[in-house]
Design a protein around this motif. Structure first.
Motif, PDB file in Angstrom:
ATOM      1  N   VAL A 112       0.896  -1.185  -0.158  1.00  0.00           N
ATOM      2  CA  VAL A 112      -0.157  -0.075   0.060  1.00  0.00           C
ATOM      3  C   VAL A 112       0.900   0.972  -0.079  1.00  0.00           C
ATOM      4  CG1 VAL A 112      -1.739   1.250   1.315  1.00  0.00           C
ATOM      5  CG2 VAL A 112      -1.858  -1.292   1.201  1.00  0.00           C
ATOM      6  N   ARG A 113       0.813   2.171  -1.047  1.00  0.00           N
ATOM      7  CA  ARG A 113       1.594   3.375  -0.922  1.00  0.00           C
ATOM      8  C   ARG A 113       0.848   4.600  -0.344  1.00  0.00           C
ATOM      9  NH1 ARG A 113       2.916   6.505  -6.500  1.00  0.00           N
ATOM     10  NH2 ARG A 113       4.289   8.091  -5.503  1.00  0.00           N
ATOM     11  N   SER A 114       1.555   4.867   0.679  1.00  0.00           N
ATOM     12  CA  SER A 114       0.858   6.062   1.430  1.00  0.00           C
ATOM     13  C   SER A 114       1.802   7.501   0.929  1.00  0.00           C
ATOM     14  CB  SER A 114       1.470   5.960   2.921  1.00  0.00           C
ATOM     15  OG  SER A 114       1.004   6.966   3.507  1.00  0.00           O
ATOM     16  N   ASP A 115       0.768   8.315   0.364  1.00  0.00           N
ATOM     17  CA  ASP A 115       1.070   9.426  -0.330  1.00  0.00           C
ATOM     18  C   ASP A 115       0.502  10.489   0.729  1.00  0.00           C
ATOM     19  OD1 ASP A 115       2.183  11.361  -2.084  1.00  0.00           O
ATOM     20  OD2 ASP A 115       0.663  11.027  -3.665  1.00  0.00           O
ATOM     21  N   THR A 116       1.478  10.917   1.795  1.00  0.00           N
ATOM     22  CA  THR A 116       0.849  11.948   2.714  1.00  0.00           C
ATOM     23  C   THR A 116       1.579  13.134   2.735  1.00  0.00           C
ATOM     24  OG1 THR A 116       2.282  10.715   4.196  1.00  0.00           O
ATOM     25  CG2 THR A 116       0.016   9.854   4.047  1.00  0.00           C
ATOM     26  N   ARG A 117       2.390  13.396   1.804  1.00  0.00           N
ATOM     27  CA  ARG A 117       3.166  14.619   1.677  1.00  0.00           C
ATOM     28  C   ARG A 117       2.199  15.699   1.252  1.00  0.00           C
ATOM     29  NH1 ARG A 117       6.196  14.400  -4.177  1.00  0.00           N
ATOM     30  NH2 ARG A 117       4.548  13.943  -5.245  1.00  0.00           N
ATOM     31  N   THR A 118       2.633  16.798   1.931  1.00  0.00           N
ATOM     32  CA  THR A 118       1.863  18.078   1.545  1.00  0.00           C
ATOM     33  C   THR A 118       2.497  18.898   0.443  1.00  0.00           C
ATOM     34  OG1 THR A 118       1.331  18.191   3.893  1.00  0.00           O
ATOM     35  CG2 THR A 118       1.062  20.153   2.545  1.00  0.00           C
ATOM     36  N   LEU A 119       1.660  19.122  -0.619  1.00  0.00           N
ATOM     37  CA  LEU A 119       2.119  20.044  -1.568  1.00  0.00           C
ATOM     38  C   LEU A 119       1.847  21.315  -1.503  1.00  0.00           C
ATOM     39  CD1 LEU A 119       0.931  17.778  -4.834  1.00  0.00           C
ATOM     40  CD2 LEU A 119       3.387  18.017  -3.740  1.00  0.00           C
ATOM     41  N   VAL A 120       2.572  22.092  -2.150  1.00  0.00           N
ATOM     42  CA  VAL A 120       2.517  23.685  -1.952  1.00  0.00           C
ATOM     43  C   VAL A 120       2.550  24.209  -3.345  1.00  0.00           C
ATOM     44  CG1 VAL A 120       3.279  25.861  -1.118  1.00  0.00           C
ATOM     45  CG2 VAL A 120       3.574  23.967   0.318  1.00  0.00           C
ATOM     46  N   CYS A 121       1.413  24.988  -3.779  1.00  0.00           N
ATOM     47  CA  CYS A 121       1.358  25.749  -5.048  1.00  0.00           C
ATOM     48  C   CYS A 121       2.542  26.651  -5.273  1.00  0.00           C
ATOM     49  CB  CYS A 121      -0.050  26.314  -5.131  1.00  0.00           C
ATOM     50  SG  CYS A 121      -0.014  27.201  -6.874  1.00  0.00           S
ATOM     51  N   ALA A 122       3.339  26.615  -6.264  1.00  0.00           N
ATOM     52  CA  ALA A 122       4.486  27.278  -6.558  1.00  0.00           C
ATOM     53  C   ALA A 122       4.089  28.685  -6.724  1.00  0.00           C
ATOM     54  CB  ALA A 122       5.116  26.447  -7.768  1.00  0.00           C
ATOM     55  N   ARG A 123       2.815  29.019  -7.026  1.00  0.00           N
ATOM     56  CA  ARG A 123       2.451  30.268  -7.548  1.00  0.00           C
ATOM     57  C   ARG A 123       1.908  31.284  -6.329  1.00  0.00           C
ATOM     58  NH1 ARG A 123       3.949  33.646 -11.180  1.00  0.00           N
ATOM     59  NH2 ARG A 123       2.349  35.049 -11.995  1.00  0.00           N
ATOM     60  N   CYS A 124       0.653  30.634  -5.794  1.00  0.00           N
ATOM     61  CA  CYS A 124       0.069  31.205  -4.491  1.00  0.00           C
ATOM     62  C   CYS A 124       0.528  30.550  -3.272  1.00  0.00           C
ATOM     63  CB  CYS A 124      -1.368  31.175  -5.106  1.00  0.00           C
ATOM     64  SG  CYS A 124      -2.021  29.536  -4.605  1.00  0.00           S
ATOM     65  N   GLY A 125       1.116  29.585  -3.071  1.00  0.00           N
ATOM     66  CA  GLY A 125       1.368  29.076  -1.858  1.00  0.00           C
ATOM     67  C   GLY A 125       0.152  28.061  -1.160  1.00  0.00           C
ATOM     68  N   ALA A 126      -1.041  27.906  -2.009  1.00  0.00           N
ATOM     69  CA  ALA A 126      -2.051  26.944  -1.179  1.00  0.00           C
ATOM     70  C   ALA A 126      -1.328  25.629  -0.903  1.00  0.00           C
ATOM     71  CB  ALA A 126      -3.072  26.932  -2.284  1.00  0.00           C
ATOM     72  N   HIS A 127      -1.881  24.960   0.176  1.00  0.00           N
ATOM     73  CA  HIS A 127      -1.424  23.510   0.445  1.00  0.00           C
ATOM     74  C   HIS A 127      -2.588  22.584   0.088  1.00  0.00           C
ATOM     75  CE1 HIS A 127       2.062  25.044   3.050  1.00  0.00           C
ATOM     76  NE2 HIS A 127       1.211  26.378   3.098  1.00  0.00           N
ATOM     77  N   ALA A 128      -1.907  21.242   0.059  1.00  0.00           N
ATOM     78  CA  ALA A 128      -3.125  20.216  -0.355  1.00  0.00           C
ATOM     79  C   ALA A 128      -2.216  18.901   0.099  1.00  0.00           C
ATOM     80  CB  ALA A 128      -3.310  20.152  -1.893  1.00  0.00           C
ATOM     81  N   ASP A 129      -2.936  18.247   1.002  1.00  0.00           N
ATOM     82  CA  ASP A 129      -2.366  16.857   1.368  1.00  0.00           C
ATOM     83  C   ASP A 129      -2.685  15.924   0.200  1.00  0.00           C
ATOM     84  OD1 ASP A 129      -1.998  17.721   3.925  1.00  0.00           O
ATOM     85  OD2 ASP A 129      -4.093  17.414   4.629  1.00  0.00           O
ATOM     86  N   GLY A 130      -1.459  15.119   0.132  1.00  0.00           N
ATOM     87  CA  GLY A 130      -1.249  14.344  -0.926  1.00  0.00           C
ATOM     88  C   GLY A 130      -1.215  14.797  -2.363  1.00  0.00           C
ATOM     89  N   THR A 131      -1.584  14.270  -3.420  1.00  0.00           N
ATOM     90  CA  THR A 131      -1.569  14.848  -4.753  1.00  0.00           C
ATOM     91  C   THR A 131      -2.635  15.038  -5.397  1.00  0.00           C
ATOM     92  OG1 THR A 131       0.559  13.862  -4.972  1.00  0.00           O
ATOM     93  CG2 THR A 131      -0.334  14.624  -7.065  1.00  0.00           C
ATOM     94  N   PRO A 132      -3.429  16.078  -5.353  1.00  0.00           N
ATOM     95  CA  PRO A 132      -4.619  16.190  -5.901  1.00  0.00           C
ATOM     96  C   PRO A 132      -4.768  15.976  -7.344  1.00  0.00           C
ATOM     97  CG  PRO A 132      -4.228  18.234  -4.360  1.00  0.00           C
ATOM     98  CD  PRO A 132      -3.135  17.344  -4.702  1.00  0.00           C
ATOM     99  N   PRO A 133      -5.747  15.222  -7.956  1.00  0.00           N
ATOM    100  CA  PRO A 133      -5.427  14.961  -9.295  1.00  0.00           C
ATOM    101  C   PRO A 133      -5.844  16.141 -10.247  1.00  0.00           C
ATOM    102  CG  PRO A 133      -7.598  14.227  -8.237  1.00  0.00           C
ATOM    103  CD  PRO A 133      -6.953  14.610  -7.207  1.00  0.00           C
TER     104      PRO A 133
END
Length: 65
Positions: free
Chosen positions: A9-30
């Motif tokens: 089971v692959r756990s994708d729990t990293r938090t991504l940050v938008c390179a433009r505005c700085g918005a945060h998202a858990d995992g990789t939103p499609p």
């Protein structure tokens, strides 16, 4: 042995940050856009990707737009 092994089971729990505005998202939103610029991956949120879609499709580096 004819038993199938289960895939890990692959756990994708990293938090991504938008390179433009700085918005945060858990995992990789499609719906986020990933761009590779100078060998580095940059992620852009829905709003930033929509606002700059023509520049992204034209393969312009993000500092330009």
């Amino acid at each position: 042995m004819d038993q199938k092994t289960s895939e890990p089971v692959r756990s994708d729990t990293r938090t991504l940050v938008c390179a433009r505005c700085g918005a945060h998202a858990d995992g990789t939103p499609p719906t986020w856009t990933c761009s590779v610029e100078n060998g580095a991956r940059r992620y852009f949120c829905d709003d930033c990707a929509r606002a700059h879609l023509r520049a992204i499709e034209g393969r312009l580096d993000s500092p330009w737009w």
